[in-house]
Motif scaffolding. Structure first.
Motif, PDB file in Angstrom:
ATOM      1  N   THR A  27      15.223  20.643  25.980  1.00  0.00           N
ATOM      2  CA  THR A  27      13.847  21.138  26.013  1.00  0.00           C
ATOM      3  C   THR A  27      13.429  21.656  24.642  1.00  0.00           C
ATOM      4  O   THR A  27      12.305  21.396  24.195  1.00  0.00           O
ATOM      5  CB  THR A  27      13.703  22.239  27.073  1.00  0.00           C
ATOM      6  OG1 THR A  27      14.076  21.694  28.340  1.00  0.00           O
ATOM      7  CG2 THR A  27      12.285  22.760  27.143  1.00  0.00           C
ATOM      8  N   TYR A  30      12.726  18.687  22.431  1.00  0.00           N
ATOM      9  CA  TYR A  30      11.470  18.050  22.821  1.00  0.00           C
ATOM     10  C   TYR A  30      10.268  18.858  22.321  1.00  0.00           C
ATOM     11  O   TYR A  30       9.320  18.299  21.764  1.00  0.00           O
ATOM     12  CB  TYR A  30      11.410  17.921  24.348  1.00  0.00           C
ATOM     13  CG  TYR A  30      10.075  17.483  24.873  1.00  0.00           C
ATOM     14  CD1 TYR A  30       9.696  16.153  24.814  1.00  0.00           C
ATOM     15  CD2 TYR A  30       9.190  18.403  25.425  1.00  0.00           C
ATOM     16  CE1 TYR A  30       8.458  15.753  25.284  1.00  0.00           C
ATOM     17  CE2 TYR A  30       7.962  18.007  25.897  1.00  0.00           C
ATOM     18  CZ  TYR A  30       7.599  16.682  25.832  1.00  0.00           C
ATOM     19  OH  TYR A  30       6.381  16.297  26.292  1.00  0.00           O
ATOM     20  N   GLU A  31      10.304  20.172  22.505  1.00  0.00           N
ATOM     21  CA  GLU A  31       9.195  21.006  22.055  1.00  0.00           C
ATOM     22  C   GLU A  31       9.043  20.973  20.540  1.00  0.00           C
ATOM     23  O   GLU A  31       7.928  20.973  20.018  1.00  0.00           O
ATOM     24  CB  GLU A  31       9.379  22.434  22.545  1.00  0.00           C
ATOM     25  CG  GLU A  31       9.171  22.573  24.032  1.00  0.00           C
ATOM     26  CD  GLU A  31       9.393  23.975  24.534  1.00  0.00           C
ATOM     27  OE1 GLU A  31       9.818  24.843  23.743  1.00  0.00           O
ATOM     28  OE2 GLU A  31       9.145  24.203  25.727  1.00  0.00           O
ATOM     29  N   GLN A  32      10.160  20.920  19.802  1.00  0.00           N
ATOM     30  CA  GLN A  32      10.102  20.835  18.351  1.00  0.00           C
ATOM     31  C   GLN A  32       9.449  19.520  17.924  1.00  0.00           C
ATOM     32  O   GLN A  32       8.600  19.501  17.022  1.00  0.00           O
ATOM     33  CB  GLN A  32      11.506  20.940  17.765  1.00  0.00           C
ATOM     34  CG  GLN A  32      11.542  20.929  16.260  1.00  0.00           C
ATOM     35  CD  GLN A  32      12.970  21.033  15.731  1.00  0.00           C
ATOM     36  OE1 GLN A  32      13.936  20.909  16.476  1.00  0.00           O
ATOM     37  NE2 GLN A  32      13.107  21.249  14.440  1.00  0.00           N
ATOM     38  N   GLN A  34       7.340  17.743  19.685  1.00  0.00           N
ATOM     39  CA  GLN A  34       5.925  17.797  20.070  1.00  0.00           C
ATOM     40  C   GLN A  34       5.116  18.601  19.056  1.00  0.00           C
ATOM     41  O   GLN A  34       4.014  18.220  18.691  1.00  0.00           O
ATOM     42  CB  GLN A  34       5.765  18.412  21.460  1.00  0.00           C
ATOM     43  CG  GLN A  34       6.252  17.522  22.581  1.00  0.00           C
ATOM     44  CD  GLN A  34       5.434  16.241  22.669  1.00  0.00           C
ATOM     45  OE1 GLN A  34       5.829  15.202  22.143  1.00  0.00           O
ATOM     46  NE2 GLN A  34       4.313  16.328  23.310  1.00  0.00           N
ATOM     47  N   ARG A  35       5.674  19.733  18.606  1.00  0.00           N
ATOM     48  CA  ARG A  35       4.972  20.547  17.598  1.00  0.00           C
ATOM     49  C   ARG A  35       4.806  19.771  16.297  1.00  0.00           C
ATOM     50  O   ARG A  35       3.753  19.817  15.660  1.00  0.00           O
ATOM     51  CB  ARG A  35       5.725  21.849  17.353  1.00  0.00           C
ATOM     52  CG  ARG A  35       5.513  22.879  18.446  1.00  0.00           C
ATOM     53  CD  ARG A  35       6.034  24.238  18.033  1.00  0.00           C
ATOM     54  NE  ARG A  35       7.460  24.255  17.780  1.00  0.00           N
ATOM     55  CZ  ARG A  35       8.392  24.523  18.691  1.00  0.00           C
ATOM     56  NH1 ARG A  35       8.041  24.819  19.906  1.00  0.00           N
ATOM     57  NH2 ARG A  35       9.662  24.522  18.367  1.00  0.00           N
TER      58      ARG A  35
END
Length: 56
Positions: A27, A30-32, A34-35
């Motif tokens: 997670t 994935y968030e990195q 997306q940012r």
């Protein structure tokens, strides 16, 4: 008598902790990503706005 239920419970808890740790890592990655994609899209958008303003 109580050895196998205790081993089973301990194994379950260890595997649960492993799944949670792997999910947390995934997670975060994935968030990195997306940012980073959002920042790149904003940079492209800001660059095209300045070009559009000159053209109009």
């Amino acid at each position: 008598m109580m050895l196998w239920p205790a081993v089973t419970l301990l194994g379950f808890l260890v595997l649960t902790a492993l799944v949670i740790a792997m999910g947390t890592q995934s997670t975060a990655r994935y968030e990195q990503e997306q940012r980073a994609a959002t920042r790149a899209a904003k940079a492209r958008h800001a660059g095209s706005e300045s070009v559009g303003a000159v053209r109009a």
